[in-house]
Design an enzyme around this catalytic site. Sequence first.
Site, PDB file in Angstrom:
ATOM      1  N   ASP A  16       0.956  -1.337   0.050  1.00  0.00           N
ATOM      2  CA  ASP A  16       0.093  -0.065   0.108  1.00  0.00           C
ATOM      3  C   ASP A  16       0.700   1.272  -0.126  1.00  0.00           C
ATOM      4  OD1 ASP A  16      -2.299   1.546  -0.047  1.00  0.00           O
ATOM      5  OD2 ASP A  16      -2.644   1.159   2.105  1.00  0.00           O
ATOM      6  N   GLY A  19       0.175   5.512  -4.295  1.00  0.00           N
ATOM      7  CA  GLY A  19      -0.121   6.790  -4.423  1.00  0.00           C
ATOM      8  C   GLY A  19       0.234   7.847  -3.574  1.00  0.00           C
ATOM      9  N   ARG A  29       0.462   9.546  -9.658  1.00  0.00           N
ATOM     10  CA  ARG A  29       0.273   8.263  -9.031  1.00  0.00           C
ATOM     11  C   ARG A  29       0.816   7.004  -9.638  1.00  0.00           C
ATOM     12  NH1 ARG A  29      -3.445   7.203  -5.223  1.00  0.00           N
ATOM     13  NH2 ARG A  29      -4.026   5.190  -5.883  1.00  0.00           N
ATOM     14  N   THR A  62     -10.212  -7.308  -5.985  1.00  0.00           N
ATOM     15  CA  THR A  62     -11.455  -6.833  -6.855  1.00  0.00           C
ATOM     16  C   THR A  62     -12.100  -5.752  -6.992  1.00  0.00           C
ATOM     17  OG1 THR A  62     -12.558  -8.043  -4.923  1.00  0.00           O
ATOM     18  CG2 THR A  62     -12.172  -9.711  -6.582  1.00  0.00           C
ATOM     19  N   GLU A  63     -11.859  -4.985  -5.974  1.00  0.00           N
ATOM     20  CA  GLU A  63     -12.298  -3.454  -5.791  1.00  0.00           C
ATOM     21  C   GLU A  63     -11.521  -2.573  -6.703  1.00  0.00           C
ATOM     22  OE1 GLU A  63     -11.934  -5.227  -2.927  1.00  0.00           O
ATOM     23  OE2 GLU A  63     -14.190  -5.658  -2.963  1.00  0.00           O
ATOM     24  N   ASN A  64     -10.096  -2.957  -7.045  1.00  0.00           N
ATOM     25  CA  ASN A  64      -9.301  -1.864  -7.674  1.00  0.00           C
ATOM     26  C   ASN A  64      -9.805  -1.507  -9.020  1.00  0.00           C
ATOM     27  OD1 ASN A  64      -6.247  -2.945  -6.341  1.00  0.00           O
ATOM     28  ND2 ASN A  64      -7.717  -1.368  -5.504  1.00  0.00           N
TER      29      ASN A  64
HETATM   30  C1  FPP Z   1      -1.840   0.252  -3.543  1.00  0.00           C
HETATM   31  O1  FPP Z   1      -1.288   1.676  -3.366  1.00  0.00           O
HETATM   32  C2  FPP Z   1      -1.242  -0.203  -4.632  1.00  0.00           C
HETATM   33  C3  FPP Z   1      -1.919  -0.896  -5.788  1.00  0.00           C
HETATM   34  C4  FPP Z   1      -3.258  -0.960  -5.877  1.00  0.00           C
HETATM   35  C5  FPP Z   1      -1.085  -1.548  -6.691  1.00  0.00           C
HETATM   36  C6  FPP Z   1      -0.086  -2.453  -6.211  1.00  0.00           C
HETATM   37  C7  FPP Z   1       0.914  -2.511  -7.469  1.00  0.00           C
HETATM   38  C8  FPP Z   1       2.291  -2.217  -7.303  1.00  0.00           C
HETATM   39  C9  FPP Z   1       3.010  -2.342  -6.237  1.00  0.00           C
HETATM   40  C10 FPP Z   1       3.068  -2.534  -8.641  1.00  0.00           C
HETATM   41  C11 FPP Z   1       3.690  -3.574  -8.792  1.00  0.00           C
HETATM   42  C12 FPP Z   1       2.993  -4.854  -8.986  1.00  0.00           C
HETATM   43  C13 FPP Z   1       3.325  -5.783  -9.863  1.00  0.00           C
HETATM   44  C14 FPP Z   1       2.823  -7.137  -9.847  1.00  0.00           C
HETATM   45  C15 FPP Z   1       4.259  -5.640 -11.114  1.00  0.00           C
HETATM   46  P1  FPP Z   1      -2.464   2.858  -3.429  1.00  0.00           P
HETATM   47  O2  FPP Z   1      -2.184   3.205  -5.078  1.00  0.00           O
HETATM   48  O3  FPP Z   1      -3.623   2.411  -3.209  1.00  0.00           O
HETATM   49  O4  FPP Z   1      -1.595   4.068  -2.838  1.00  0.00           O
HETATM   50  P2  FPP Z   1      -2.654   5.099  -1.848  1.00  0.00           P
HETATM   51  O5  FPP Z   1      -3.224   4.236  -0.887  1.00  0.00           O
HETATM   52  O6  FPP Z   1      -1.268   5.722  -1.258  1.00  0.00           O
HETATM   53  O7  FPP Z   1      -3.140   5.831  -2.909  1.00  0.00           O
END
Ligand code: FPP
Length: 236
Positions: A16, A19, A29, A62-64
């Site tokens: 996590d 972003g 992001r 699944t929510e992403n």
């Molecule tokens: C959560 O951070 C992250 C994700 C939804 C994507 C995870 C993906 C990676 C770490 C990229 C690498 C993975 C692979 C398999 C190549 P967020 O975007 O929700 O961060 P935030 O909560 O600060 O907005």
Amino acid sequence: MVDYLKIPQHIAIIMDGNGRWAKSKGLPRTVGHTNGAKALQRVVEACKKFGVKILTVYAFSTENWSRPKEEVDFLMDLFAKYLKNQSKKLAENKIRFRVLGDKSRFSKDIQESMIKLENETKDFDEFYLNVAMNYGGRSEILKATKEIASEVSSGKLDINSIDEKVFENHIYTFGQPSPDLIIRTSGEQRLSGFLLWQCSYSELYFPKIHFPDFDEEQIKLAIEEYSKRDRRYGKV
Ligand code: FPP
């Protein structure tokens, strides 16, 4: 170097904060996600170095899918490139790769790359890398329930023989032990549906650092914290 540490056999990470990491630097992001992918590479290497056997990471829930289209498209592109680039790295390091989640929602290209990587690495047992993509813990439990119900209704399985072992044969992590340690970066203290069945006895650790800054030192800190915990697995 790590003789005094108790090494978890299976570490799972909710990656996590991509972003927020980008925002704190005034970057888009997407740059956070690209750097998250780099951090993932470092984390795989560190876990392997410390003697961890299985690493499971949450890459896409699944929510992403409900994120803005540009962000979802960017992540799909990143996953597609990642899956294509991993072939050689996984073979060199004898890493077995597995996707946890429902592959059917991804593009044909991504699905093919996932299956290709799983097949190419199926005989490796040095280290196991599970990447949860289009994964949700509740969906996983429902999937297992439906499969078991179908076996019961077709007469293949006696209802009284359903136990934890039978159930575990129907979840994505079949054949693997549950995580000893679950880490969620960025300070958020919830599991958001990650490994709901498997997390029953896992130790939880919530470092404040954003995932793109995660590295070998952070894995060491997590293992040190885990080593201090008095695990009561199986006693309660
Ligand atoms: C959560 O951070 C992250 C994700 C939804 C994507 C995870 C993906 C990676 C770490 C990229 C690498 C993975 C692979 C398999 C190549 P967020 O975007 O929700 O961060 P935030 O909560 O600060 O907005």
